[in-house]
Design an enzyme around this catalytic site. Structure first.
Site, PDB file in Angstrom:
ATOM      1  N   ILE A  98      -8.277  -9.320 -11.108  1.00 59.78           N
ATOM      2  CA  ILE A  98      -8.905  -8.734 -12.305  1.00 59.78           C
ATOM      3  C   ILE A  98     -10.397  -8.523 -12.002  1.00 59.78           C
ATOM      4  CG2 ILE A  98      -9.445  -9.089 -14.759  1.00 59.78           C
ATOM      5  CD1 ILE A  98      -6.455  -8.866 -14.386  1.00 59.78           C
ATOM      6  N   LEU A  99     -10.883  -7.319 -12.279  1.00 59.01           N
ATOM      7  CA  LEU A  99     -12.284  -7.003 -12.005  1.00 59.01           C
ATOM      8  C   LEU A  99     -13.167  -7.411 -13.181  1.00 59.01           C
ATOM      9  CD1 LEU A  99     -11.533  -3.521 -10.500  1.00 59.01           C
ATOM     10  CD2 LEU A  99     -12.611  -5.405  -9.250  1.00 59.01           C
ATOM     11  N   ASN A 132      -6.230   2.936 -12.296  1.00 58.91           N
ATOM     12  CA  ASN A 132      -5.197   1.968 -11.938  1.00 58.91           C
ATOM     13  C   ASN A 132      -3.822   2.582 -12.196  1.00 58.91           C
ATOM     14  OD1 ASN A 132      -4.093  -0.662 -11.294  1.00 58.91           O
ATOM     15  ND2 ASN A 132      -3.712  -0.931 -13.483  1.00 58.91           N
ATOM     16  N   GLY A 140       0.768  -1.241   0.000  1.00 62.15           N
ATOM     17  CA  GLY A 140       0.000   0.000   0.000  1.00 62.15           C
ATOM     18  C   GLY A 140       0.799   1.291   0.000  1.00 62.15           C
ATOM     19  N   HIS A 187      -0.021   1.426 -13.298  1.00 58.16           N
ATOM     20  CA  HIS A 187       0.745   0.303 -13.839  1.00 58.16           C
ATOM     21  C   HIS A 187       2.220   0.713 -13.893  1.00 58.16           C
ATOM     22  CE1 HIS A 187       1.523  -3.377 -15.958  1.00 58.16           C
ATOM     23  NE2 HIS A 187       2.257  -2.697 -16.822  1.00 58.16           N
ATOM     24  N   MET A 223      -4.365  -6.898  -6.962  1.00 51.39           N
ATOM     25  CA  MET A 223      -3.858  -8.006  -7.774  1.00 51.39           C
ATOM     26  C   MET A 223      -4.956  -8.911  -8.341  1.00 51.39           C
ATOM     27  SD  MET A 223      -0.747  -7.542  -7.993  1.00 51.39           S
ATOM     28  CE  MET A 223       0.618  -6.684  -7.248  1.00 51.39           C
TER      29      MET A 223
END
Ligand code: GRF
Length: 206
Positions: A90-91, A105, A12, A107, A88
């Site tokens: 996938i939605l 997000n 976090g 990346h 971590m």
């Protein structure tokens, strides 16, 4: 002031950068809920330290209903924006469509390089070093049903050094790029300066 919901799975540090940016007034917003896919992660401790609600919601607990539970969780709290801060999982398309252009997000590479399925955590930096790129970086984007494929909001380049390991590159990209551009993108969102036209993000302050 916008209400921000966060999805996390790990340490976090990006969440911390966002909380700090809200508390300092840089972002006109407040993190109202932190949801982790895993128990016992340090991101939940960070939420607790700042008196932010934290909980765990994952497939082990809710199976196929997980994304419905997540949608309801964030709708009940009337969040304006959901940030994936080291999430971590996938939605589903259903979740993404429930908060269209309201999920961000981060990346740890310059999309479209080193992104998509399988490019997470240290794998991203291993691939960048294997290819021998001289520049990598980070990208903040809105989330679409395609992994790492949504409209790009901000990117920042970071130098790759000859003696880098995946770990040193990961650390430099976090320090020099991620912790800066994630709060910056949220600030722009909170100030209503981001528009998405034909999958391209336009800024009304430029
Ligand atoms: C970061 O590298 C982020 O880019 C990626 O996962 C990592 C999360 O780190 N999506 P942290 O939990 O924010 O420290």
């Amino acid at each position: 002031m916008i209400k921000i919901g966060a999805l996390v799975s790990g340490g976090g540090t990006n969440l911390q950068a966002i909380i700090d940016a809200c508390e300092s007034g840089y972002i006109d917003g407040k993190v109202v809920s932190v949801v982790s896919s895993k128990d016992g992660v340090y991101a939940l401790e960070r939420a607790k330290k700042h008196s932010i609600e934290g909980c765990v919601i994952n497939k082990k607990m809710y199976g196929d209903d997980t994304d419905d539970v997540l949608i309801k969780h964030f709708q009940d709290r009337e969040v304006d924006l959901i940030v994936l801060a080291g999430y971590m999982t996938i939605l589903s398309e259903k979740f993404v469509n429930a908060f269209k252009n309201r999920i961000m997000n981060i990346h740890p590479a310059l999309i479209p390089s080193f992104c998509g399925d399988g490019f997470y955590g240290l794998h991203v930096h291993e691939a960048a070093l294997k290819k021998g790129v001289k520049i990598s970086g980070a990208t903040v984007h809105f989330v679409s049903p395609i992994t790492d494929g949504g409209p790009i909001i901000l990117q920042k380049a970071v130098e790759v050094r000859d003696d880098d390991t995946p770990e040193t590159l990961q650390k430099r990209i976090m320090e020099e790029a991620e912790w800066k551009i994630f709060p910056e993108a949220i600030k722009l969102f909170a100030e209503n300066k981001l528009r998405v036209e034909n999958d391209i993000v336009r800024r009304s302050d430029k």
